[in-house]
Design a protein around this motif. Structure first.
Motif, PDB file in Angstrom:
ATOM      1  N   ASN A  32      16.505   9.998 -54.932  1.00 57.28           N
ATOM      2  CA  ASN A  32      16.143   8.992 -54.076  1.00 57.28           C
ATOM      3  C   ASN A  32      17.143   9.111 -52.945  1.00 57.28           C
ATOM      4  O   ASN A  32      16.755   8.754 -51.620  1.00 57.28           O
ATOM      5  CB  ASN A  32      16.471   7.000 -54.835  1.00 57.28           C
ATOM      6  N   SER A  74      19.694   3.095 -49.357  1.00 57.53           N
ATOM      7  CA  SER A  74      18.360   2.192 -50.011  1.00 57.53           C
ATOM      8  C   SER A  74      18.110   2.959 -52.008  1.00 57.53           C
ATOM      9  O   SER A  74      18.535   3.910 -51.843  1.00 57.53           O
ATOM     10  CB  SER A  74      17.258   2.432 -48.987  1.00 57.53           C
ATOM     11  N   SER A  76      14.958   3.110 -52.258  1.00 55.72           N
ATOM     12  CA  SER A  76      13.487   3.859 -52.211  1.00 55.72           C
ATOM     13  C   SER A  76      13.448   5.632 -50.761  1.00 55.72           C
ATOM     14  O   SER A  76      14.926   5.022 -49.946  1.00 55.72           O
ATOM     15  CB  SER A  76      12.624   2.407 -51.089  1.00 55.72           C
ATOM     16  N   GLU A  78      11.841   7.018 -48.655  1.00 56.79           N
ATOM     17  CA  GLU A  78      11.335   6.478 -47.694  1.00 56.79           C
ATOM     18  C   GLU A  78      11.998   6.279 -46.737  1.00 56.79           C
ATOM     19  O   GLU A  78      12.336   6.114 -45.578  1.00 56.79           O
ATOM     20  CB  GLU A  78       9.846   6.147 -47.737  1.00 56.79           C
ATOM     21  N   ARG A  79      12.350   4.765 -47.369  1.00 58.18           N
ATOM     22  CA  ARG A  79      14.201   3.931 -46.675  1.00 58.18           C
ATOM     23  C   ARG A  79      15.477   4.719 -46.337  1.00 58.18           C
ATOM     24  O   ARG A  79      15.496   5.003 -45.272  1.00 58.18           O
ATOM     25  CB  ARG A  79      14.065   2.793 -47.223  1.00 58.18           C
ATOM     26  N   ASN A  80      15.584   5.755 -47.214  1.00 57.83           N
ATOM     27  CA  ASN A  80      16.116   6.910 -47.191  1.00 57.83           C
ATOM     28  C   ASN A  80      15.900   8.217 -45.657  1.00 57.83           C
ATOM     29  O   ASN A  80      16.202   8.086 -45.259  1.00 57.83           O
ATOM     30  CB  ASN A  80      17.123   7.572 -48.588  1.00 57.83           C
ATOM     31  N   ALA A  82      14.024   7.479 -43.182  1.00 54.04           N
ATOM     32  CA  ALA A  82      13.206   6.872 -42.365  1.00 54.04           C
ATOM     33  C   ALA A  82      15.244   6.369 -41.849  1.00 54.04           C
ATOM     34  O   ALA A  82      15.749   6.820 -40.263  1.00 54.04           O
ATOM     35  CB  ALA A  82      12.730   4.903 -42.437  1.00 54.04           C
ATOM     36  N   GLU A  83      16.424   6.048 -42.350  1.00 53.69           N
ATOM     37  CA  GLU A  83      18.197   5.799 -42.144  1.00 53.69           C
ATOM     38  C   GLU A  83      17.678   6.931 -41.163  1.00 53.69           C
ATOM     39  O   GLU A  83      19.223   7.219 -41.003  1.00 53.69           O
ATOM     40  CB  GLU A  83      18.735   5.655 -43.378  1.00 53.69           C
TER      41      GLU A  83
END
Length: 136
Positions: A32, A74, A76, A78-80, A82-83
């Protein structure tokens, strides 16, 4: 003032890795966390921004001119991603700001006099802390 340049997602390379730290049994199966790699020299950023980025003394910048950002906050993927992309954009935004040129100035006569008066006053305070003479 022009808007800072945006990062083209095609110029960014993402690698999914396993996150560090506790996470139970799931941590050993799922990748992740994300490593973002951005090659500054071959990017489409303006030359001035590239020069500012390459001049950074940052541990995320390699000697080859590649910015590596690790995101694992995160659970997730995808959230990582984006971060990590947001952190890279913040780095580019900071590099796009042109530093203000310093104008050489001289202290005014009054400020020099105030400084010297303060030094003289401090010296007299310290001088008065010495041994008293003539009281024997």
């Amino acid at each position: 003032m022009p808007a800072p340049p945006t990062i083209d997602p095609a110029e960014v390379d993402f690698t999914a890795i396993r996150a560090q730290g506790a996470g139970g049994q799931n941590v050993n199966k799922v990748s992740n966390a994300v490593h973002l790699r951005f090659v500054v020299r071959s990017s489409s950023l303006p030359e001035a921004v590239k020069a500012q980025l390459l001049a950074l003394h940052d541990t995320r910048l390699t000697q080859e001119g590649v910015i590596v950002i690790k995101a694992q906050g995160s659970r997730s993927l995808e959230r990582n991603k984006a971060e990590a992309l947001a952190r890279l954009q913040a780095l580019v935004d900071a590099a796009a700001v042109v530093p203000k040129q310093r104008r050489v100035t001289r202290p005014t006569r009054a400020s020099r006099e105030r400084r010297l008066e303060g030094k003289a006053q401090r010296a007299s305070v310290k001088r008065s802390r010495g041994r008293l003479s003539g009281l024997d």
